[in-house]
Scaffold this motif. Structure first.
Motif, mmCIF file in Angstrom:
data_model
loop_
_atom_site.group_PDB
_atom_site.id
_atom_site.type_symbol
_atom_site.label_atom_id
_atom_site.label_comp_id
_atom_site.label_asym_id
_atom_site.label_seq_id
_atom_site.Cartn_x
_atom_site.Cartn_y
_atom_site.Cartn_z
ATOM 1 N N SER A 197 0.833 -1.201 0.000
ATOM 2 C CA SER A 197 0.000 0.000 0.000
ATOM 3 C C SER A 197 0.869 1.253 0.000
ATOM 4 C CB SER A 197 -0.909 0.018 1.232
ATOM 5 O OG SER A 197 -1.821 -1.053 1.182
ATOM 6 N N THR A 198 0.484 2.202 -0.802
ATOM 7 C CA THR A 198 1.176 3.485 -0.819
ATOM 8 C C THR A 198 0.140 4.600 -0.738
ATOM 9 O OG1 THR A 198 1.148 3.529 -3.237
ATOM 10 C CG2 THR A 198 3.131 2.658 -2.166
ATOM 11 N N ALA A 199 0.532 5.697 -0.138
ATOM 12 C CA ALA A 199 -0.369 6.845 -0.047
ATOM 13 C C ALA A 199 -0.602 7.424 -1.442
ATOM 14 C CB ALA A 199 0.230 7.904 0.864
ATOM 15 N N ILE A 200 -1.849 7.733 -1.749
ATOM 16 C CA ILE A 200 -2.202 8.300 -3.049
ATOM 17 C C ILE A 200 -1.933 9.799 -3.019
ATOM 18 C CG2 ILE A 200 -4.092 8.720 -4.675
ATOM 19 C CD1 ILE A 200 -5.339 6.100 -3.644
ATOM 20 N N ALA A 201 -1.200 10.262 -3.994
ATOM 21 C CA ALA A 201 -0.782 11.676 -4.014
ATOM 22 C C ALA A 201 -1.903 12.565 -4.543
ATOM 23 C CB ALA A 201 0.452 11.841 -4.890
ATOM 24 N N PRO A 202 -2.098 13.726 -3.918
ATOM 25 C CA PRO A 202 -3.064 14.694 -4.459
ATOM 26 C C PRO A 202 -2.506 15.364 -5.708
ATOM 27 C CG PRO A 202 -1.915 15.643 -2.598
ATOM 28 C CD PRO A 202 -1.443 14.217 -2.698
ATOM 29 N N SER A 203 -3.362 16.004 -6.461
ATOM 30 C CA SER A 203 -2.934 16.700 -7.676
ATOM 31 C C SER A 203 -2.112 17.933 -7.325
ATOM 32 C CB SER A 203 -4.150 17.123 -8.493
ATOM 33 O OG SER A 203 -4.875 18.138 -7.808
ATOM 34 N N ALA A 204 -1.336 18.382 -8.294
ATOM 35 C CA ALA A 204 -0.570 19.613 -8.112
ATOM 36 C C ALA A 204 -1.509 20.795 -7.884
ATOM 37 C CB ALA A 204 0.315 19.859 -9.332
ATOM 38 N N MET A 205 -2.665 20.777 -8.546
ATOM 39 C CA MET A 205 -3.641 21.850 -8.375
ATOM 40 C C MET A 205 -4.142 21.916 -6.942
ATOM 41 S SD MET A 205 -7.243 22.467 -10.415
ATOM 42 C CE MET A 205 -6.450 23.005 -11.933
ATOM 43 N N ALA A 206 -4.411 20.748 -6.350
ATOM 44 C CA ALA A 206 -4.876 20.723 -4.962
ATOM 45 C C ALA A 206 -3.792 21.221 -4.007
ATOM 46 C CB ALA A 206 -5.310 19.309 -4.578
ATOM 47 N N ILE A 207 -2.563 20.835 -4.264
ATOM 48 C CA ILE A 207 -1.459 21.225 -3.380
ATOM 49 C C ILE A 207 -1.247 22.731 -3.383
ATOM 50 C CG2 ILE A 207 1.047 21.069 -3.078
ATOM 51 C CD1 ILE A 207 0.832 18.147 -4.030
ATOM 52 N N ARG A 208 -1.413 23.364 -4.543
ATOM 53 C CA ARG A 208 -1.166 24.810 -4.601
ATOM 54 C C ARG A 208 -2.402 25.637 -4.246
ATOM 55 N NH1 ARG A 208 -0.763 23.663 -10.464
ATOM 56 N NH2 ARG A 208 -2.673 24.423 -11.481
ATOM 57 N N THR A 209 -3.506 24.978 -3.910
ATOM 58 C CA THR A 209 -4.722 25.693 -3.509
ATOM 59 C C THR A 209 -4.681 25.932 -2.007
ATOM 60 O OG1 THR A 209 -5.946 24.637 -5.306
ATOM 61 C CG2 THR A 209 -7.241 25.672 -3.559
ATOM 62 N N VAL A 210 -4.220 27.105 -1.650
ATOM 63 C CA VAL A 210 -4.027 27.453 -0.240
ATOM 64 C C VAL A 210 -4.563 28.862 -0.010
ATOM 65 C CG1 VAL A 210 -2.346 27.824 1.612
ATOM 66 C CG2 VAL A 210 -1.973 26.004 -0.070
ATOM 67 N N ASN A 211 -5.375 29.040 1.035
ATOM 68 C CA ASN A 211 -5.830 30.377 1.406
ATOM 69 C C ASN A 211 -4.755 31.025 2.263
ATOM 70 O OD1 ASN A 211 -7.109 32.663 2.615
ATOM 71 N ND2 ASN A 211 -9.097 31.729 2.194
ATOM 72 N N PRO A 212 -4.205 32.177 1.858
ATOM 73 C CA PRO A 212 -3.133 32.806 2.640
ATOM 74 C C PRO A 212 -3.508 33.070 4.095
ATOM 75 C CG PRO A 212 -3.327 33.863 0.497
ATOM 76 C CD PRO A 212 -4.500 32.917 0.617
ATOM 77 N N ILE A 213 -4.777 33.281 4.362
ATOM 78 C CA ILE A 213 -5.196 33.497 5.750
ATOM 79 C C ILE A 213 -4.890 32.273 6.598
ATOM 80 C CG2 ILE A 213 -7.241 33.707 7.242
ATOM 81 C CD1 ILE A 213 -8.384 35.698 5.353
ATOM 82 N N ALA B 116 -2.893 29.542 -17.105
ATOM 83 C CA ALA B 116 -1.732 29.270 -16.257
ATOM 84 C C ALA B 116 -0.502 29.931 -16.872
ATOM 85 C CB ALA B 116 -1.528 27.762 -16.119
ATOM 86 N N GLY B 117 0.253 30.630 -16.031
ATOM 87 C CA GLY B 117 1.435 31.350 -16.490
ATOM 88 C C GLY B 117 1.178 32.810 -16.795
ATOM 89 N N ASP B 118 -0.098 33.179 -17.005
ATOM 90 C CA ASP B 118 -0.448 34.596 -17.124
ATOM 91 C C ASP B 118 -0.443 35.228 -15.739
ATOM 92 O OD1 ASP B 118 -0.821 34.452 -19.880
ATOM 93 O OD2 ASP B 118 -2.957 33.973 -19.708
ATOM 94 N N HIS C 110 -4.733 28.401 -7.542
ATOM 95 C CA HIS C 110 -5.407 27.155 -7.931
ATOM 96 C C HIS C 110 -5.280 26.924 -9.438
ATOM 97 C CE1 HIS C 110 -8.607 24.082 -7.964
ATOM 98 N NE2 HIS C 110 -9.113 24.725 -8.995
ATOM 99 N N TYR C 111 -5.425 27.980 -10.219
ATOM 100 C CA TYR C 111 -5.379 27.860 -11.674
ATOM 101 C C TYR C 111 -3.995 28.120 -12.257
ATOM 102 C CZ TYR C 111 -10.466 27.627 -11.577
ATOM 103 O OH TYR C 111 -11.765 27.239 -11.347
ATOM 104 N N GLY C 112 -3.001 28.350 -11.412
ATOM 105 C CA GLY C 112 -1.649 28.587 -11.905
ATOM 106 C C GLY C 112 -1.445 29.974 -12.470
#
Length: 420
Positions: free
Chosen positions: A9-25, A135-137, A155-157
């Motif tokens: 068993s291995t931990a399933i990795a979240p998407s890159a989009m989920a990882i970068r979705t962070v509220n600064p607060i 993304a990138g803009d 979230h959208y890059g």
């Protein structure tokens, strides 16, 4: 589960989009410790959340209670609606927008085809950014500013580039500084007026200057006007779209703040496009609305009543109450050595600067807020949540007696920690 299965068993990795979705607060608030020992004699006073319903003293228009009950009882609004919203709600929103515009633009008034209903104003934010930018803009955002802008862009890059709002100029935009942020991949500038967290209301001339800046740099404007018309004596709200002949504007609004129903989750996007520069953006916005199949159908049915039948006295009374609370906080805290208040002009917030040189054991706004919470059970948000270090934000929707208690505690706290 077998031992062999466990070993594979291995931990399933979240998407890159989920990882970068962070509220600064969250990066700040998650590290703040909430005390467990508040008492009836000294209860916790939360002045941190921009929810006008928190204390139960501010209520929506009374007539909407019967209206919403009748809507529910009719069983005529239980099904799916178009993803862009009901025709009746969109017509009411367009009618409201047209009444905000100056007479010279009357021939350019919008209709229901220029409105998209969203799940709250945050839903509107989530629609417009990925419609205008890939993304990138990059987009230009206010500093200090509402943290969700960055959450959605990341979230959208989409790169966030922050222009300064100047406290010494009542939080006006530093347009000269903003000009240095623009390049070939800059897709829009967002203006939040009246402002969260600043409580500022821009003058007509400053909005004209902002529109001229956007035209010079070829940028559409995203106008977050969720606090439209929530202004205090001596100030006037000017909708950006009413002062823009050539720059296209996406105006964001909603019921949450002015009607005191943030949990009802109905917001909108208005498309103001006098020169038809948004002829490809408009269908793209409609497509983006299909990601979520419409806002709450029951509340949408109540939108025409709220926008067209709420008496003017409701808005006058609400603004008068908020202004009384705002001026009390500003006047009282301006007398505290070591604090500097930028007097609010509208919305529900006041920003207070902390002169750390005046305090012996407080290094920054985060430590000020944590110690205030630990010692006096008053919860304010550090300015770092909004990219405004050495400020803190107060939400002044609480009853006046609660604000009086909070200010008394803050005054005592500052005296206790001030250098002798």
């Amino acid at each position: 589960m077998s031992e062999e299965h466990k070993s594979n068993s291995t931990a399933i990795a979240p998407s890159a989009m989920a990882i970068r979705t962070v509220n600064p607060i969250r990066a700040v608030v998650d590290n703040i410790r909430i005390p467990k020992d508040a008492s009836a004699e000294k209860p916790l006073i939360p002045l941190s959340i921009g929810d006008p319903t928190k204390f139960g003293n501010l209520l929506p228009p009374s007539s909407v209670d019967a209206e919403l009950a009748a809507i529910v009882a009719s069983h005529n609004n239980n099904g799916y609606l178009p993803s862009s919203g009901s025709v009746a709600a969109r017509k009411a929103i367009a009618k409201r927008a047209n009444t905000l515009e100056s007479m010279k633009h009357r021939e350019h008034s919008i209709d229901e085809s220029d409105v998209i209903v969203t799940s709250g104003c945050s839903g509107a934010i989530n629609v417009v950014f990925p419609t205008l930018a890939d993304a990138g803009d990059n987009v230009l955002l206010p500093k200090p500013g509402f943290a969700l802008y960055a959450t959605v862009c990341q979230h959208y890059g989409i790169e966030c580039r922050y222009y300064d709002c100047l406290p010494e100029k009542q939080w006006e935009v530093d347009l000269a500084g903003a000009a240095k942020l623009v390049d070939s991949r800059t897709k829009a500038i967002l203006i939040n007026n009246p402002s969260n967290p600043c409580g500022s209301v821009f003058s007509k001339q400053h909005i004209v200057d902002i529109v001229a800046f956007a035209e010079k740099h070829g940028l559409p404007i995203i106008a977050d006007e969720i606090y439209a018309d929530m202004v205090f004596s001596g100030n006037t709200f000017h909708s950006i779209n009413s002062l823009s002949d050539r720059v296209p504007v996406l105006t964001l609004g909603g019921l949450a703040k002015q009607f005191l129903v943030p949990g009802w989750r109905v917001g909108w996007v208005e498309i103001h496009d006098r020169q038809e520069q948004f002829k490809r953006i408009k269908p793209a916005l409609m497509s983006m609305s299909q990601l979520i199949l419409g806002a709450n159908s029951l509340v949408q049915a109540a939108v025409p009543h709220l926008l067209e039948k709420t008496p003017a006295s409701y808005f006058t009374d609400l603004n008068a109450t908020l202004e009384k609370h705002a001026m009390f906080c500003a006047d009282a805290l301006s007398k505290v050595d070591g604090l500097r208040v930028v007097v609010p002009q509208g919305a529900m917030y006041v920003m207070v600067g902390v002169d750390t040189d005046k305090f012996g054991d407080i290094a920054d706004d985060v430590e000020f807020s944590q110690k205030l919470l630990d010692e006096e059970y008053v919860f304010v948000l550090p300015g770092s949540c909004f990219q405004a270090p050495n400020f803190f934000r107060i939400v002044f929707c609480a009853p006046l007696d609660v604000l009086e208690d909070a200010v008394k505690r803050m005054t005592a706290f500052a005296a206790r920690h001030r250098k002798q």
